[in-house]
Design a protein around this motif. Structure first.
Motif, PDB file in Angstrom:
ATOM      1  N   TYR A   1       0.980  -1.277   0.016  1.00  0.00           N
ATOM      2  CA  TYR A   1      -0.138  -0.032  -0.019  1.00  0.00           C
ATOM      3  C   TYR A   1       0.901   1.290  -0.033  1.00  0.00           C
ATOM      4  O   TYR A   1       1.878   1.177   0.432  1.00  0.00           O
TER       5      TYR A   1
ATOM      6  N   ARG B   1      -4.279   9.513   2.438  1.00  0.00           N
ATOM      7  CA  ARG B   1      -5.121   8.280   2.352  1.00  0.00           C
ATOM      8  C   ARG B   1      -4.447   6.975   1.732  1.00  0.00           C
ATOM      9  O   ARG B   1      -3.481   7.221   1.229  1.00  0.00           O
ATOM     10  N   LYS B   2      -5.095   5.879   2.466  1.00  0.00           N
ATOM     11  CA  LYS B   2      -4.394   4.565   2.287  1.00  0.00           C
ATOM     12  C   LYS B   2      -4.879   4.087   0.869  1.00  0.00           C
ATOM     13  O   LYS B   2      -6.073   4.260   0.602  1.00  0.00           O
ATOM     14  N   CYS B   3      -3.606   4.018  -0.060  1.00  0.00           N
ATOM     15  CA  CYS B   3      -3.993   3.688  -1.646  1.00  0.00           C
ATOM     16  C   CYS B   3      -3.296   2.267  -1.917  1.00  0.00           C
ATOM     17  O   CYS B   3      -2.425   1.982  -1.228  1.00  0.00           O
ATOM     18  N   GLU B   4      -4.221   1.742  -2.724  1.00  0.00           N
ATOM     19  CA  GLU B   4      -3.723   0.226  -3.030  1.00  0.00           C
ATOM     20  C   GLU B   4      -3.485   0.267  -4.616  1.00  0.00           C
ATOM     21  O   GLU B   4      -4.012   0.941  -5.477  1.00  0.00           O
TER      22      GLU B   4
ATOM     23  N   TYR C   1      -2.483   3.684  -8.743  1.00  0.00           N
ATOM     24  CA  TYR C   1      -2.926   3.720  -6.938  1.00  0.00           C
ATOM     25  C   TYR C   1      -4.271   4.286  -6.958  1.00  0.00           C
ATOM     26  O   TYR C   1      -4.532   5.363  -7.660  1.00  0.00           O
ATOM     27  N   ALA C   2      -5.141   3.720  -6.293  1.00  0.00           N
ATOM     28  CA  ALA C   2      -6.414   4.383  -5.871  1.00  0.00           C
ATOM     29  C   ALA C   2      -6.733   4.133  -4.359  1.00  0.00           C
ATOM     30  O   ALA C   2      -6.278   3.034  -3.677  1.00  0.00           O
ATOM     31  N   PRO C   3      -7.686   4.689  -4.000  1.00  0.00           N
ATOM     32  CA  PRO C   3      -8.028   4.640  -2.670  1.00  0.00           C
ATOM     33  C   PRO C   3      -8.470   3.296  -2.050  1.00  0.00           C
ATOM     34  O   PRO C   3      -9.020   2.604  -3.062  1.00  0.00           O
TER      35      PRO C   3
ATOM     36  N   LYS D   1     -10.339  -0.096  -1.496  1.00  0.00           N
ATOM     37  CA  LYS D   1     -11.587  -0.381  -1.645  1.00  0.00           C
ATOM     38  C   LYS D   1     -12.241  -1.089  -0.309  1.00  0.00           C
ATOM     39  O   LYS D   1     -13.451  -1.611  -0.783  1.00  0.00           O
TER      40      LYS D   1
ATOM     41  N   GLU E   1       0.786   5.582   0.890  1.00  0.00           N
ATOM     42  CA  GLU E   1      -0.035   6.644   1.371  1.00  0.00           C
ATOM     43  C   GLU E   1      -0.191   7.964   0.448  1.00  0.00           C
ATOM     44  O   GLU E   1       1.303   8.254   0.192  1.00  0.00           O
TER      45      GLU E   1
END
Length: 609
Positions: free
Chosen positions: A394, A400-403, A476-478, A480, A396
């Motif tokens: 992941y 926000r935590k993004c994956e 990378y997106a927030p 889910k 930051e």
């Protein structure tokens, strides 16, 4: 000034669209082989794993002589996990040949590699391959290629790219889709006429960017790259610097040996000039992205940083009851040396030591395939170790935590569409596009990388083996939200011993087995899958009790259901969070982290409180 007697091209495409086969034919028709020479197929895939799986893992260089012009060809990997290779290789060339399958059309990796080539301003020759396939749709694929170029903001020149039609397997190529052609002459002519010759400023001081690394046990690292300017002589003093590390003092070295590519071999030369792609040995800790230059003019060349890994696994020494029985290299020092040696060759791999643990290492790579190739290679070399289930890394971003998200394209029969959309929906996948292609449907999703763990087998079941799926890292997106990894449990061996038909017969009522009779097992080893969500201990070593009333041969013959043999990738996909995979040269064994049944139950209860 340009070196008109030279062309540098890379062949880029999605997996399995025929890159290596095309290079084979170009070598044959470029006169690299003698008339009577026996030729292996896919000669560029030199590794055992590459030949078995039919994929290219490392980019390879070769060169052919066409008329009085030398054409340097780089065969690149098509698989998304080796995308790091492709980005760098494109720095060495002046143009690319984009291969597209006449039936499948542009796929996710086609988009990825083409966007990189267009960003560098390279000229593109589009080659529609496999025109002899019975299910080819050449005219639709031409439109799809043009749409893709428009989509990727190609310049006017790039939109006017020449299009050729070929069958790499037959070694034929033509300018029009309806004409078959007789040889690859149209392709060679188009390369000479359309791909620009490299700039060759011989009077300036020497400068070369290292785009690829080879490794040899005798000479160590070998730097491969294109000479940007000047000339280099054997045993010349050189300096090594890096664009991303401007404050570091340049390292002094010597160009011990210089090689040019000639057909499939390397030819030692005493000097090489600008525009040529060469290999150079003699610099110990050289890495991709370094610039080698003359000590009088130390100017590093800009270089795209290698993309960060998206997936990680823990490699540790084997501590199972069968440890050390089958492997040649079993200690943590041998494991550590081997992993760090891999980072010399593979720059998109990261190996880090875990604080407080002397026998475990975190290994991060570009995807499941990338890491499984490393595991398989080490296993064949005689290493014995354990790996954890893969986990995504992941980031930051803006607090926000993004994956990592994957762009997945699935080509499925029309009656399987509902099942595929439903399964990927439950794995937090979003359907982006849906296009009918003949009697099939092409679906495009954005799915979290962790949502694809263990999905490939389900996908093949849902599409009855007819579906094709391919994915490539998108962005990378927030985060889910939580995902349920696996809704089945494991069948776990209750005691150590050898599996026996009688014990297996009783155990197969509980679920599908992974082992047959006569297999050595230990307590805590996973021997099958249970349809229920919890783990079930089974005794596969149980013997039939004999009395003076019952003989061993009486009663009905026991019929065993054939067991499921899992491949390395399937094992990695199957692993639950509290399981490990024991990898030895002879076996793959899945096991619980805590082998003792009582301790495992206590840990489970403690975790639920």
């Amino acid at each position: 000034m340009q070196n008109e007697k030279l062309r540098n091209v890379a062949i880029i495409a999605h997996v399995d669209h025929g890159k290596t086969t095309l290079v084979d034919q170009m070598l044959k028709q470029g006169g690299v082989y003698r008339e009577n020479q026996e030729v292996v197929e896919r000669v560029m895939d030199s590794g055992d794993l590459e030949r078995e799986r039919g994929i290219t893992i490392l980019a390879k260089n070769t060169a052919i002589q066409y008329g009085d012009t030398k054409i340097n060809i780089v065969d690149t990997p098509g698989h998304a996990d080796f995308g790091g290779e492709v980005e760098r290789i494109l720095k060495m060339v002046n143009g690319v040949i984009l291969l597209v399958d006449a039936a499948e059309g542009p796929m996710p990796q086609t988009r990825f590699v083409l966007s990189r080539a267009l960003e560098l301003g390279h000229r593109v020759i589009v080659v529609v391959n496999k025109i002899d396939r019975p299910d080819q749709r050449i005219h639709e694929v031409i439109d799809e290629c043009l749409e893709l170029l428009l989509d990727l903001d190609a310049s006017d020149d790039q939109l006017d790219s020449p299009m050729l039609f070929c069958s790499a397997r037959q070694g034929i190529c033509s300018y029009t889709p309806d004409d078959l052609g007789t040889d690859l002459k149209p392709l060679f002519e188009t390369i000479l006429n359309y791909i620009p010759a490299p700039e060759a400023d011989v009077d300036q001081p020497f400068q070369m960017l290292v785009s690829s690394i080879d490794y040899n046990d005798f000479v160590g690292r070998i730097a491969i790259g294109r000479i940007e300017r000047g000339a280099v002589h054997q045993n010349q003093e050189i300096a090594v610097c890096n664009y991303h590390d401007p404050d570091a003092a340049p390292k002094k070295a010597k160009a011990v040996s210089i090689y040019e590519f000639d057909g499939l071999s390397r030819k030692a030369v005493t000097e090489a000039t600008a525009g040529n792609i060469i290999a150079m040995s003699g610099i110990g800790d050289i890495t991709i992205g370094d610039t080698i230059c003359a000590p009088s003019a130390v100017e590093p060349l800009p270089f795209v940083k290698i993309s960060a890994p998206t997936m990680e696994m823990t490699f540790s020494i084997n501590d199972s009851p069968f440890a050390g029985r089958e492997g040649k290299y079993v200690t943590s020092r041998q494991l550590r040396d081997r992993l760090f040696r891999e980072t010399l060759k593979d720059v998109s791999l990261r190996v880090s030591e875990i604080e407080g643990a002397t026998d475990a290492f975190n290994v991060a790579g570009r995807g499941e395939m990338h890491l499984s190739i490393l595991i398989e290679t080490m296993r064949r070399e005689g290493y014995e170790f354990q790996v954890s289930p893969p986990r995504v890394l992941y980031q930051e971003i803006d607090g926000r935590k993004c994956e990592p998200m994957e762009r997945l394209v699935a080509d499925v029969p029309a009656d399987s569409v509902g099942a595929v959309i439903e399964k990927l929906g439950s794995r937090k996948g979003d359907l982006v596009e849906m296009t009918p292609v003949g009697s099939r449907m092409k679906l495009e999703f954005l799915v979290p990388s962790r949502g694809l763990f263990g999905y490939r087998n389900e996908f093949l079941t849902d599409t009855r083996g007819e579906g094709i799926m391919a994915s490539v890292f998108d962005s990378y997106a927030p985060f889910k939200g939580e995902l349920s990894r696996r809704n089945t449990g494991s069948l776990i061996a209750f005691e150590t011993g050898e599996s026996i038909t009688y014990g297996l017969f009783n155990a197969q009522e509980r679920g599908a087995l992974f082992i047959g009779p006569g297999v050595a097992v230990y307590a805590g080893m996973v021997v099958g899958v249970s349809p229920k969500s919890e783990d079930i201990p089974v005794n596969v070593c149980k013997k039939k009790q004999l009395t003076n009333m019952r003989a061993s041969g009486s009663d009905e013959a026991l019929r065993l259901v054939p067991h499921r043999q899992l491949s390395l990738e399937q094992c990695l996909e199957f692993l639950a969070d509290d399981e490990l995979l024991e990898v030895t040269p002879k076996n793959l064994r899945m096991r619980k982290r805590i082998l003792d049944h009582e301790k495992r139950m206590k840990a489970l209860k403690g975790g639920k409180k």
